[in-house]
Design a protein around this motif. Structure first.
Motif, mmCIF file in Angstrom:
data_model
loop_
_atom_site.group_PDB
_atom_site.id
_atom_site.type_symbol
_atom_site.label_atom_id
_atom_site.label_comp_id
_atom_site.label_asym_id
_atom_site.label_seq_id
_atom_site.Cartn_x
_atom_site.Cartn_y
_atom_site.Cartn_z
ATOM 1 N N ASN A 51 11.930 94.131 118.494
ATOM 2 C CA ASN A 51 11.739 94.409 117.410
ATOM 3 C C ASN A 51 12.202 93.895 115.839
ATOM 4 O O ASN A 51 11.646 93.753 114.270
ATOM 5 N N TRP A 76 9.822 104.561 116.460
ATOM 6 C CA TRP A 76 10.664 104.456 118.085
ATOM 7 C C TRP A 76 11.459 105.430 118.641
ATOM 8 O O TRP A 76 12.230 105.705 118.982
ATOM 9 N N THR A 126 -0.166 99.661 116.739
ATOM 10 C CA THR A 126 1.225 98.990 116.713
ATOM 11 C C THR A 126 2.162 100.352 117.122
ATOM 12 O O THR A 126 3.182 100.039 118.506
ATOM 13 N N LEU A 130 4.182 100.827 120.627
ATOM 14 C CA LEU A 130 5.907 100.905 120.042
ATOM 15 C C LEU A 130 6.216 101.639 120.855
ATOM 16 O O LEU A 130 7.903 102.295 120.906
ATOM 17 N N TYR A 214 4.637 89.530 124.769
ATOM 18 C CA TYR A 214 4.893 91.478 124.788
ATOM 19 C C TYR A 214 3.811 91.392 126.278
ATOM 20 O O TYR A 214 3.733 92.055 126.841
#
Length: 439
Positions: A51, A76, A126, A130, A214
């Motif tokens: 991150n 997160w 996104t 996450l 990823y």
């Protein structure tokens, strides 16, 4: 670029460095289990720190201000608050090993979710991807941290958890190389100086650069899940199981001030750690600090996380010889001093002050965690849930983003300085055990 992630190598290293905690009083061997868990700590540290290279990348792709950038990290850590209690309930229902497997699969699903998020590209998707990854990590944290803390002698719990957390830092050490090479160095935004304007085509190409990293991470997570599923993890002892209703009448979490003060200590520490790590690249690329590109800055970020790794190995050694609270106080004082430097100085000196704070932060989480559950016996499970929930403090990094937008990025580091002050107080005063000791 870092080489392939060698899970067997890190597991062997973990096993060789946990010999002192390999057996319980009853003769059960825990070394192989700790070695396997060290690989988990490595992997969730690795994916978390990706991150740090992802945030400056997304900032250029979506034209985000500092508040919006740090909001990504806030989402997160909100997952820790949302998922901690459900994670504890799942562990009680299906057990530790299946829960670890579920956590790894959830992380893999979130990692794969980053592929369509990059293809669209979408800021919202996104955030969702996450969040899912973080929920999986929360489940691993709730299960693994108390496990490591209680499988050996109580007097070495702080040292043991700090040692295994060192493998978490090893993952954070390699992650910037991985993210820097596969994300930042392969994008226009990552190889341009601060202030460069990207075209729409360049932004799209930059966004899609996150797909391969990823996908690789998801594959590794699924392999680890398979290894965990086929392994033999010993159960925690009966002394640490949740107390029954009748037994609970004579017990109270709130009688243990070392826990009560540890919850805000974890919360506050996460604000400090995440604020420094997430804004590191944005800070050092400033013309009056180092004036380098984000891809170059990622190489210096490696040193920040490398300091955390070295500090945890050193801290584990020191806590076998000195009182854990005094060691924590010394590390926190060092962090306080270098953060004052980062908040006031300019040029490369300010950058190196920010790098050195990794050494000061290194032992804080595992030591506070172990001190917080010390002496709680059958209350350990509930106490661990509270401490893991406190990791949600990382969500308040958005406050630092707001300070950076309003008062300047460097000025925002005074928030980190204030966090260090509380950690010093906890080490010297708040961590003293109170209430009945059940260990």
């Amino acid at each position: 670029m870092a080489g392939p992630i060698d899970l067997r190598g890190s597991a062997k290293m973990a096993e060789s460095t946990t010999e002192s905690a390999q057996t319980s009083a009853g003769g059960t061997r825990y070394g192989p289990a700790l070695a396997l868990l060290a690989s988990l700590f490595f992997m969730w540290g690795f994916i978390t720190v990706i991150n740090n290279t992802l945030l400056p990348h997304l900032r250029s792709v979506f034209d985000l201000n500092y508040t919006q950038t740090t909001l990504i990290e806030s989402v997160w850590f909100i997952a820790y608050f949302v998922a901690s209690i459900p994670s504890a309930m799942l562990i009680r229902r299906i057990g530790y090993k299946p829960s670890l497997v579920v956590g790894l699969c959830v992380m893999a699903a979130g990692s794969l979710g980053m592929v369509p998020a990059a293809q669209i590209p979408s800021y919202g998707v996104t955030l969702v991807a996450l969040f899912v990854i973080a929920c999986g990590i929360t489940l691993l944290q709730v299960a693994a941290n108390p496990y490591v803390a209680v499988v050996g002698p109580p007097e070495s719990a702080e040292s043991r958890l700090t040692l295994v957390q060192a493998f978490n830092s090893m993952g954070t050490f390699f992650a910037p190389y991985f993210g820097g090479y596969l994300i930042l160095s392969r994008t226009t935004g990552g190889t341009s100086l601060e202030g460069t304007q990207l075209t729409a085509a360049e932004k799209l190409a930059d966004a899609q650069a996150t797909q391969l990293p990823y996908m690789l991470v998801a594959g590794v997570l699924l392999v680890i899940a398979l290894i965990i599923w086929r392994s033999n993890l010993p159960a925690l002892g009966a002394a640490t199981k949740r107390a029954g209703v009748e037994a609970r009448k004579g017990m109270s979490l709130w009688a243990h001030k070392n826990l009560v003060y540890a919850v805000p200590a974890i919360f506050i520490y996460l604000i400090a750690e995440i604020g420094v790590a997430n804004l590191f690249i944005n800070f050092v690329i400033q013309p009056d600090i180092a004036g380098i590109t984000p891809a170059q800055a990622a190489n210096y970020l490696v040193l920040l996380w490398g300091g955390m790794m070295v500090g945890r190995f050193a801290g584990s050694y020191l806590m076998r010889r000195f009182d854990a609270r005094r060691v924590l106080a010394c590390f926190a004082l060092f962090a306080l001093l270098v953060m004052i430097g980062a908040a006031t100085l300019h040029g490369p000196v300010a950058m190196w002050c920010l790098i050195l704070v990794g050494l000061g932060h290194s032992i804080m989480f595992p030591t506070i965690f172990a001190l917080g559950i010390k002496g709680l016996g059958p209350l350990t499970e509930e106490a661990s849930g509270l401490l893991i929930m406190a990791i949600a403090g990382g969500a308040l990094v958005v406050v630092q983003g707001w300070l950076a937008d309003g008062y300047g990025l460097q000025t925002s580091f005074w928030l980190t300085v204030a966090c260090e002050v509380y950690i010093i107080w906890y080490a010297l005063v708040g961590a003293r055990p109170t209430g009945p000791q059940y260990d």
